[in-house]
Design an enzyme around this catalytic site. Structure first.
Site, PDB file in Angstrom:
ATOM      1  N   HIS A 125       0.865  -1.180   0.000  1.00 28.86           N
ATOM      2  CA  HIS A 125       0.000   0.000   0.000  1.00 28.86           C
ATOM      3  C   HIS A 125       0.901   1.229   0.000  1.00 28.86           C
ATOM      4  CE1 HIS A 125      -2.637   3.029   1.883  1.00 28.86           C
ATOM      5  NE2 HIS A 125      -3.653   2.303   1.443  1.00 28.86           N
ATOM      6  N   ASP A 202       3.376  -4.551   7.948  1.00 31.34           N
ATOM      7  CA  ASP A 202       2.144  -3.778   7.813  1.00 31.34           C
ATOM      8  C   ASP A 202       0.988  -4.743   8.096  1.00 31.34           C
ATOM      9  OD1 ASP A 202      -0.113  -2.440   7.078  1.00 31.34           O
ATOM     10  OD2 ASP A 202       0.636  -1.768   5.132  1.00 31.34           O
ATOM     11  N   GLN A 205      -4.216  -5.105   7.123  1.00 27.95           N
ATOM     12  CA  GLN A 205      -5.244  -6.027   6.614  1.00 27.95           C
ATOM     13  C   GLN A 205      -5.203  -7.395   7.274  1.00 27.95           C
ATOM     14  OE1 GLN A 205      -7.634  -5.034   4.808  1.00 27.95           O
ATOM     15  NE2 GLN A 205      -6.893  -3.188   3.782  1.00 27.95           N
ATOM     16  N   LYS A 228     -10.224  -0.284  10.725  1.00 25.38           N
ATOM     17  CA  LYS A 228     -10.416  -1.490   9.922  1.00 25.38           C
ATOM     18  C   LYS A 228     -10.768  -2.684  10.803  1.00 25.38           C
ATOM     19  CE  LYS A 228      -7.036  -0.170   6.363  1.00 25.38           C
ATOM     20  NZ  LYS A 228      -7.832   0.342   5.276  1.00 25.38           N
ATOM     21  N   CYS A 368      -4.773   2.469  -3.699  1.00 26.36           N
ATOM     22  CA  CYS A 368      -3.534   3.006  -3.102  1.00 26.36           C
ATOM     23  C   CYS A 368      -2.381   2.021  -3.240  1.00 26.36           C
ATOM     24  CB  CYS A 368      -3.735   3.379  -1.637  1.00 26.36           C
ATOM     25  SG  CYS A 368      -5.054   4.559  -1.379  1.00 26.36           S
TER      26      CYS A 368
HETATM   27  N1  C6P Z   1      -6.168   0.482   2.846  1.00 20.95           N
HETATM   28  C1  C6P Z   1      -8.048   0.114   1.364  1.00 20.95           C
HETATM   29  O1  C6P Z   1      -9.185   0.357   0.949  1.00 20.95           O
HETATM   30  P1  C6P Z   1      -4.948   3.853   6.935  1.00 20.95           P
HETATM   31  O2  C6P Z   1      -5.605   4.543   5.774  1.00 20.95           O
HETATM   32  O3  C6P Z   1      -3.774   4.608   7.447  1.00 20.95           O
HETATM   33  O4  C6P Z   1      -5.906   3.445   7.980  1.00 20.95           O
HETATM   34  O5  C6P Z   1      -4.387   2.464   6.376  1.00 20.95           O
HETATM   35  C2  C6P Z   1      -3.394   2.485   5.407  1.00 20.95           C
HETATM   36  C3  C6P Z   1      -3.159   1.096   4.879  1.00 20.95           C
HETATM   37  C4  C6P Z   1      -1.923   0.516   5.091  1.00 20.95           C
HETATM   38  N2  C6P Z   1      -1.665  -0.725   4.672  1.00 20.95           N
HETATM   39  C5  C6P Z   1      -2.575  -1.469   4.035  1.00 20.95           C
HETATM   40  C6  C6P Z   1      -2.229  -2.857   3.625  1.00 20.95           C
HETATM   41  C7  C6P Z   1      -3.851  -0.929   3.793  1.00 20.95           C
HETATM   42  O6  C6P Z   1      -4.758  -1.679   3.164  1.00 20.95           O
HETATM   43  C8  C6P Z   1      -4.142   0.380   4.203  1.00 20.95           C
HETATM   44  C9  C6P Z   1      -5.472   1.008   3.918  1.00 20.95           C
HETATM   45  C10 C6P Z   1      -7.519   0.916   2.530  1.00 20.95           C
HETATM   46  O7  C6P Z   1      -7.363  -0.778   0.891  1.00 20.95           O
HETATM   47  C11 C6P Z   1      -7.639   2.380   2.281  1.00 20.95           C
HETATM   48  S1  C6P Z   1      -6.645   2.932   0.922  1.00 20.95           S
END
Ligand code: C6P
Length: 414
Positions: A125, A202, A205, A228, A368
């Site tokens: 991401h 990371d 997910q 999430k 993203c």
């Molecule tokens: N992915 C998706 O729809 P934030 O936005 O900071 O809470 O999370 C960032 C992030 C980091 N790593 C991974 C693997 C992610 O999937 C995400 C967020 C969302 O896929 C929003 S773009």
């Protein structure tokens, strides 16, 4: 489990989520973007403001101490949830992105020097990619990309081949937000360590969908987002091994992160407060604590069973839709509830709009993860993502709506 038992369980779980009562006609399948919130989380946030609100960690009066306790109790719940050794290793941030920014600044400053290599994967991401792009530029280091195979797999051999004697840091997602594939973080962290590199995981997910134990995985750092995993937006977590956090400079400066300040300099607060400048998101942390309590109440056994069942169900149904191509693994269990697909001749944004008209909520775009899109040879895709509160009916509605998109675009009924 019989069909009747499953339907009863569906009803019991969905009753905990008030949004589904507000909008009984919505099939919400954008859980990788953010999850819905159970009533207990909403209540916990409300109760915090009704009973406990003051600025935590500062006041010496009872209300402020109650706020501090509520905030620190949440930290302990997070510690236990991800298996950290101590609450000093749990830093609250705004989200996974901020956690990764903190690392790319402070960990890079402490551990990466000119000429070193930083290794990430092509499936990261942007939050785990741009951060290291910038860190590499700042530190005069080189950023390398480990590519997966066309189905999203990274083998041990591929990982070993990507390491160099200069690799000082590896940053990798545990579960891809596009392909749903799970990386073998435990094995890769061990190999990285043998190579003298730190390992950043990371967990944005993975932590919401499977038991994650940082000590078992032996990762050095892990980032995740509360929103999430049923908690409010604006609260995130950064785990880090204490001995590493201790060597890192603060990321943000200001109130509550200091021990003593003079005109010329400062000494910094003990962990984890060194990394939590300014007034904290106490209600968000309390909400995250309530979400963790709710996870425990439902239990991993049921969550894993439900998500795996729905993954298999979705994969089988989606595979039968004409002209639809699922990206990633051919094994539904390797998708971890995330299905990214293309439909011949129909733009993902048009698919999303048509599904929205049928009250089916999915995501379309590059998710993203643009370097991954470039690697997969498509600028954008459509993605449906599952949480344990979804039902077979949600999937049926997704599939029924998808089955009509080509016809609606004028392709006829072939
Ligand atoms: N992915 C998706 O729809 P934030 O936005 O900071 O809470 O999370 C960032 C992030 C980091 N790593 C991974 C693997 C992610 O999937 C995400 C967020 C969302 O896929 C929003 S773009």
């Amino acid at each position: 489990m019989t069909d009747l038992e499953r339907k009863l369980e569906d009803q019991e779980i969905r009753a905990d989520f008030p949004l589904f009562t507000t909008y009984p006609d919505i099939a919400y399948l954008d859980n990788a973007a953010t999850t819905q919130k159970p009533q207990c989380v909403i209540d916990a946030v409300r109760d915090y403001y009704v009973k406990d609100n003051a600025n935590p960690l500062r006041g010496l009066y009872e209300l402020s101490m109650r706020a501090t306790d509520a905030y620190e109790d949440a930290r302990e719940l997070v510690r236990e949830f991800i298996g950290a050794a101590s609450t000093e290793e749990i830093v609250f941030t705004r989200n996974a992105s901020e956690s990764l920014n903190l690392l790319a600044y402070s960990a890079a400053e402490a551990f990466v020097k000119e000429g070193d290599d930083i290794l990430i994967t092509i499936m990261e991401h942007h939050s785990n990619l741009l951060t290291w792009q910038q860190a590499a530029k700042r530190r005069g280091a080189h950023l390398h990309y480990l590519e997966c195979d066309p189905k999203g797999k990274i083998t041990e051999e591929m990982f070993r081949a990507a390491l160099t004697p200069q690799t000082k840091l590896v940053a990798m997602t545990q579960v891809s937000n596009v392909l749903g594939v799970k990386n073998d973080v435990k094995t890769f962290a061990k190999i990285a360590h043998e190579n003298g590199a730190l390992f950043v995981c990371d967990g944005a997910q993975s932590v919401p969908h499977m038991p994650v134990n940082v000590r078992d995985l032996d990762v050095d750092f892990l980032a995740c987002s509360g929103h999430k995993m049923l908690a409010p937006m604006g609260i995130g977590v950064l785990y880090g091994k204490r001995e590493l956090f201790e060597q890192m400079p603060p990321f943000l400066f200001g109130g509550e992160m200091i021990e003593y300040v003079t005109r010329e300099g400062a000494t910094y607060a003990e962990l984890p407060h060194k990394f939590e400048a300014g007034t904290v998101n106490a209600s968000g942390a309390v909400g995250l604590g309530a979400a963790i309590r709710y996870y425990k109440k439902i239990g991993w056994e049921r969550i894993l069973e439900r998500e795996e069942h729905l993954s298999i169900y979705a994969y089988e149904k989606l595979s039968k839709v004409q002209h639809l191509h699922i990206l990633g693994s051919d094994d539904p269990k390797e998708h971890h509830g995330i299905f990214t697909f293309l439909v011949d001749g129909v733009h993902p944004h048009d698919i999303a709009a048509m599904l929205d008209a049928d009250r089916v909520d999915i995501r379309a775009g590059h998710h993203c993860a643009q370097p991954l899109m470039q690697f997969l040879g498509t600028p954008s895709t459509t993605r449906a993502s599952i949480a344990f509160y979804n039902t077979e009916e949600d999937i049926d509605r997704l599939v029924a709506s998808l089955s009509t998109v080509r016809e609606k675009m004028g392709y006829g009924n072939e």
